[in-house]
Design an enzyme around this catalytic site. Structure first.
Site, mmCIF file in Angstrom:
data_model
loop_
_atom_site.group_PDB
_atom_site.id
_atom_site.type_symbol
_atom_site.label_atom_id
_atom_site.label_comp_id
_atom_site.label_asym_id
_atom_site.label_seq_id
_atom_site.Cartn_x
_atom_site.Cartn_y
_atom_site.Cartn_z
ATOM 1 N N THR A 125 0.745 -1.169 -0.039
ATOM 2 C CA THR A 125 0.015 -0.157 -0.074
ATOM 3 C C THR A 125 0.931 1.234 -0.071
ATOM 4 O O THR A 125 1.770 1.232 0.460
ATOM 5 C CB THR A 125 -0.994 0.121 1.280
ATOM 6 O OG1 THR A 125 -1.333 1.624 1.554
ATOM 7 C CG2 THR A 125 -0.032 -0.146 2.600
ATOM 8 N N GLU A 127 0.397 3.546 1.876
ATOM 9 C CA GLU A 127 0.391 4.090 3.193
ATOM 10 C C GLU A 127 1.970 3.639 3.889
ATOM 11 O O GLU A 127 2.363 4.141 4.829
ATOM 12 C CB GLU A 127 -0.599 3.262 4.255
ATOM 13 C CG GLU A 127 -2.004 3.773 4.025
ATOM 14 C CD GLU A 127 -2.059 5.260 4.601
ATOM 15 O OE1 GLU A 127 -1.712 5.745 5.643
ATOM 16 O OE2 GLU A 127 -2.432 6.302 3.706
ATOM 17 N N TYR A 149 -0.940 0.440 10.946
ATOM 18 C CA TYR A 149 -1.479 -0.217 9.728
ATOM 19 C C TYR A 149 -0.275 -0.080 8.652
ATOM 20 O O TYR A 149 0.133 -1.191 8.037
ATOM 21 C CB TYR A 149 -2.797 0.403 9.060
ATOM 22 C CG TYR A 149 -2.942 0.003 7.534
ATOM 23 C CD1 TYR A 149 -3.749 -0.860 7.414
ATOM 24 C CD2 TYR A 149 -2.582 0.942 6.521
ATOM 25 C CE1 TYR A 149 -4.122 -1.493 6.101
ATOM 26 C CE2 TYR A 149 -2.714 0.439 5.208
ATOM 27 C CZ TYR A 149 -3.684 -0.742 5.120
ATOM 28 O OH TYR A 149 -3.831 -1.257 3.704
ATOM 29 N N LYS A 153 2.084 -3.221 7.382
ATOM 30 C CA LYS A 153 2.180 -3.546 5.847
ATOM 31 C C LYS A 153 3.697 -3.552 5.311
ATOM 32 O O LYS A 153 3.732 -4.281 4.434
ATOM 33 C CB LYS A 153 1.496 -2.396 5.204
ATOM 34 C CG LYS A 153 -0.267 -2.693 5.130
ATOM 35 C CD LYS A 153 -0.611 -3.981 4.154
ATOM 36 C CE LYS A 153 -2.143 -4.031 4.112
ATOM 37 N NZ LYS A 153 -2.473 -5.247 3.132
HETATM 38 P P1 NAP Z 1 -11.636 -4.411 2.586
HETATM 39 O O1 NAP Z 1 -12.827 -3.918 1.575
HETATM 40 O O2 NAP Z 1 -11.441 -3.787 3.789
HETATM 41 O O3 NAP Z 1 -11.448 -5.805 2.535
HETATM 42 C C1 NAP Z 1 -10.610 -6.449 3.351
HETATM 43 C C2 NAP Z 1 -10.997 -8.016 3.553
HETATM 44 O O4 NAP Z 1 -10.070 -8.537 4.486
HETATM 45 C C3 NAP Z 1 -12.375 -8.304 3.873
HETATM 46 O O5 NAP Z 1 -13.000 -9.436 2.923
HETATM 47 C C4 NAP Z 1 -12.090 -8.730 5.321
HETATM 48 O O6 NAP Z 1 -13.141 -9.679 6.007
HETATM 49 C C5 NAP Z 1 -10.916 -9.410 5.316
HETATM 50 N N1 NAP Z 1 -10.489 -9.584 6.552
HETATM 51 C C6 NAP Z 1 -10.039 -8.717 7.683
HETATM 52 N N2 NAP Z 1 -9.468 -9.323 8.608
HETATM 53 C C7 NAP Z 1 -9.207 -10.818 8.344
HETATM 54 C C8 NAP Z 1 -8.698 -11.880 8.931
HETATM 55 N N3 NAP Z 1 -8.108 -11.510 10.210
HETATM 56 N N4 NAP Z 1 -8.648 -12.897 8.022
HETATM 57 C C9 NAP Z 1 -9.179 -13.048 7.087
HETATM 58 N N5 NAP Z 1 -9.784 -12.070 6.478
HETATM 59 C C10 NAP Z 1 -9.653 -10.842 6.997
HETATM 60 O O7 NAP Z 1 -10.390 -3.898 1.720
HETATM 61 P P2 NAP Z 1 -9.730 -3.471 0.239
HETATM 62 O O8 NAP Z 1 -10.005 -2.075 -0.088
HETATM 63 O O9 NAP Z 1 -10.765 -4.614 -0.751
HETATM 64 O O10 NAP Z 1 -8.408 -3.780 0.154
HETATM 65 C C11 NAP Z 1 -7.810 -4.881 0.078
HETATM 66 C C12 NAP Z 1 -6.352 -5.152 0.220
HETATM 67 O O11 NAP Z 1 -5.564 -4.070 -0.470
HETATM 68 C C13 NAP Z 1 -6.185 -4.944 1.672
HETATM 69 O O12 NAP Z 1 -5.017 -5.857 2.396
HETATM 70 C C14 NAP Z 1 -5.851 -3.512 1.881
HETATM 71 O O13 NAP Z 1 -4.960 -3.318 3.185
HETATM 72 C C15 NAP Z 1 -4.974 -3.371 0.771
HETATM 73 N N6 NAP Z 1 -5.150 -1.887 -0.036
HETATM 74 C C16 NAP Z 1 -6.160 -1.418 -0.452
HETATM 75 C C17 NAP Z 1 -5.995 -0.245 -0.894
HETATM 76 C C18 NAP Z 1 -7.466 0.484 -1.116
HETATM 77 O O14 NAP Z 1 -7.283 1.807 -1.563
HETATM 78 N N7 NAP Z 1 -8.613 -0.168 -1.222
HETATM 79 C C19 NAP Z 1 -4.704 0.495 -1.412
HETATM 80 C C20 NAP Z 1 -3.647 -0.210 -0.921
HETATM 81 C C21 NAP Z 1 -3.620 -1.332 -0.337
HETATM 82 P P3 NAP Z 1 -14.725 -9.264 6.390
HETATM 83 O O15 NAP Z 1 -15.627 -9.078 5.400
HETATM 84 O O16 NAP Z 1 -15.062 -10.426 7.347
HETATM 85 O O17 NAP Z 1 -14.354 -7.934 7.422
HETATM 86 O O1 F7E Z 2 -8.516 8.314 4.594
HETATM 87 C C1 F7E Z 2 -8.983 11.850 5.726
HETATM 88 C C2 F7E Z 2 -8.056 11.093 6.496
HETATM 89 O O2 F7E Z 2 -9.728 6.222 5.587
HETATM 90 C C3 F7E Z 2 -8.186 9.220 3.687
HETATM 91 C C4 F7E Z 2 -7.376 2.281 2.713
HETATM 92 O O3 F7E Z 2 -7.850 1.840 1.914
HETATM 93 O O4 F7E Z 2 -6.190 3.794 1.280
HETATM 94 C C5 F7E Z 2 -6.847 3.969 2.314
HETATM 95 O O5 F7E Z 2 -6.456 4.545 3.524
HETATM 96 C C6 F7E Z 2 -7.711 10.656 3.933
HETATM 97 C C7 F7E Z 2 -7.103 10.539 5.404
HETATM 98 O O6 F7E Z 2 -8.189 6.258 3.547
HETATM 99 C C8 F7E Z 2 -12.206 11.855 7.199
HETATM 100 O O7 F7E Z 2 -7.409 11.836 7.552
HETATM 101 C C9 F7E Z 2 -10.686 13.373 6.590
HETATM 102 O O8 F7E Z 2 -6.035 11.504 5.276
HETATM 103 O O9 F7E Z 2 -10.499 7.029 3.062
HETATM 104 P P1 F7E Z 2 -9.275 7.139 4.137
HETATM 105 P P2 F7E Z 2 -6.675 5.999 3.857
HETATM 106 O O10 F7E Z 2 -6.407 6.380 5.163
HETATM 107 O O11 F7E Z 2 -6.180 6.879 2.890
HETATM 108 C C10 F7E Z 2 -4.676 3.158 1.751
HETATM 109 C C11 F7E Z 2 -3.946 3.333 0.602
HETATM 110 C C12 F7E Z 2 -5.083 1.806 2.449
HETATM 111 O O12 F7E Z 2 -3.899 0.973 2.243
HETATM 112 C C13 F7E Z 2 -5.924 1.676 3.317
HETATM 113 O O13 F7E Z 2 -6.325 0.298 3.561
HETATM 114 O O14 F7E Z 2 -9.025 11.285 4.348
HETATM 115 N N1 F7E Z 2 -10.231 12.145 6.306
HETATM 116 N N2 F7E Z 2 -12.055 13.191 7.063
HETATM 117 C C14 F7E Z 2 -11.111 10.953 6.696
HETATM 118 N N3 F7E Z 2 -11.055 9.818 6.536
HETATM 119 C C15 F7E Z 2 -12.255 9.083 7.080
HETATM 120 N N4 F7E Z 2 -12.001 7.838 6.946
HETATM 121 N N5 F7E Z 2 -13.217 9.479 7.808
HETATM 122 C C16 F7E Z 2 -13.103 11.004 7.847
HETATM 123 O O15 F7E Z 2 -14.366 11.617 8.152
#
Ligand code: NAP
Ligand code: F7E
Length: 337
Positions: A125, A127, A149, A153
């Site tokens: 990620t 992050e 987090y 990662k």
């Molecule tokens: P998501 O919608 O939150 O899905 C996460 C999945 O992981 C869900 O199916 C969840 O199951 C499962 N999970 C959580 N804890 C677990 C555990 N202990 N054992 C087995 N399964 C578990 O996330 P996503 O947006 O699809 O992201 C997919 C992956 O990419 C994640 O690893 C995330 O950190 C990474 N990532 C995401 C982004 C982004 O912008 N979306 C960017 C970079 C990396 P439940 O349904 O039971 O909660």
């Molecule tokens: O926050 C700001 C917050 O929670 C984005 C995950 O998929 O992408 C995701 O992580 C930004 C941050 O995503 C609120 O402070 C302001 O700066 O949507 P977010 P994230 O933290 O960028 C990365 C790439 C991953 O890997 C992660 O799994 O938005 N922000 N106000 C807020 N964020 C939230 N959630 N809620 C607010 O009210």
């Protein structure tokens, strides 16, 4: 027919990747956590719930992972499961480390021992860049994570590259920048915004209460990013790739794009926690700020350089942030109609 296993199949990316692999003719298996009320709503929304094979799975359970891999003989293994909400990782840092970090080692060590031919994808990620050391961020930019987090990662990332180098495994990391969709979890900022604005467009008087509006993110469409994951596993050599759009946008501008898609005209006023946005068309307050949503340490600026993936994988993002905000806002509006 190729056989793939997806951890986190019930999540946003798991659903899109399932759909994509099924269209390619794969037999798709996935891991689901046992909870009191099984949630396969995203797979149902994409109409693929009956086409995938679901197994009870938890990343914290080594023998569970061992049996899944021993019994499955998978060609490809996508590790998408994680505690993925950055905000919660300060409340549950040990859990984040175990699942998002050590969980990756549990999979890799099992693959190495009993299924070394299986190709592995790790969901790394942006992050991990945290307090960014270079702009834009690429595969060679130094990591400086800003949350439990992100720290977990980084371990998952390095243990994957270490197993690739130590045991010649086909193990790749996709360093994915934020990617969103109408299936995005409701606590992430984009979906929180589009859901609340859709309610306001339907008559609600409740503004969206947000935290830091100045953070900048490189936002793309999740449907594009799962294609990049697959492409990484089709290469002769495993490697690490950034997937990103190369554009960055503040949370404030994302609000504006989503609001405009719903025919609102946001006007911003005030500063810091006193900042608000009002829809000039109706006079309704649509945005307020609360300290509750600020994080102990923020990631201020993310912007990715996807040129390696473009060149090696032929991958590009096809949806820009304005289209993404519009897609999500309209989907949430239609869901309420
Ligand atoms: P998501 O919608 O939150 O899905 C996460 C999945 O992981 C869900 O199916 C969840 O199951 C499962 N999970 C959580 N804890 C677990 C555990 N202990 N054992 C087995 N399964 C578990 O996330 P996503 O947006 O699809 O992201 C997919 C992956 O990419 C994640 O690893 C995330 O950190 C990474 N990532 C995401 C982004 C982004 O912008 N979306 C960017 C970079 C990396 P439940 O349904 O039971 O909660
Ligand atoms: O926050 C700001 C917050 O929670 C984005 C995950 O998929 O992408 C995701 O992580 C930004 C941050 O995503 C609120 O402070 C302001 O700066 O949507 P977010 P994230 O933290 O960028 C990365 C790439 C991953 O890997 C992660 O799994 O938005 N922000 N106000 C807020 N964020 C939230 N959630 N809620 C607010 O009210």
């Amino acid at each position: 027919m190729k056989k793939a296993f997806i951890t986190g199949i019930t999540g946003q990316d798991g659903a899109y990747l399932s759909q994509f692999l099924l269209e390619k003719g794969y037999e798709v298996h996935g891991g689901v956590r046992r909870i009191s009320q099984p949630e396969t709503v995203r797979l149902e929304q994409l109409g693929v719930e009956k086409d995938v094979h679901l197994h009870e799975f938890d990343l914290s359970e080594g023998n569970n992972i061992f049996r899944i891999i021993r019994d499955g003989e998978y060609d490809e293994f996508y590790n998408l499961a994680a505690q993925s909400f950055v905000g919660s990782s300060w409340d549950q840092p040990i859990y984040a480390a175990d699942v998002n970090g050590v969980g990756v080692a549990r999979i890799l060590d099992t693959l190495r021992t009993i299924s070394p031919h299986t190709r592995f994808y790790q969901a790394s990620t942006s992050e991990m860049y945290g307090l960014v050391q270079e702009v834009p961020q690429s595969e060679t930019t130094r990591f400086y994570p800003r949350s439990p987090y992100g720290v977990a990662k980084v371990y998952g990332h390095y243990i994957t590259t270490n197993y690739r180098e130590s045991f010649d495994m086909h193990a790749s990391c996709g360093i994915l920048f934020n990617h969103e969709s109408p299936l995005r979890g409701k606590e992430f900022v984009t979906r929180k915004i589009t859901m609340a604005l859709a309610k306001i467009a339907h008559g609600s008087d409740d503004p969206v209460v947000l935290g830091n509006l100045n953070a900048k993110r490189d936002w793309g469409f999740a449907g594009d990013y799962v294609k990049g994951m697959w492409a990484m596993l089709q290469q002769d050599q495993a490697d690490d790739y950034v997937l990103a759009t190369g554009e960055t946008t503040t949370i404030r501008d994302f609000v504006t794009f989503a609001a405009e898609a719903l025919d609102m005209k946001p006007e911003w006023d005030g500063e810091g926690i006193n900042e608000v946005a009002v829809d000039a068309n109706t006079g309704k307050r649509i945005i307020e700020i609360s300290e509750k949503f600020f994080r102990p340490a923020e990631v201020d600026l993310l912007i990715g350089d996807p040129s390696k993936a473009q060149k090696a994988l032929g991958w590009t993002a096809s949806v820009d942030v304005r289209e993404l905000a519009s897609m999500m806002a309209k989907a949430d509006y239609d869901n309420l109609s």
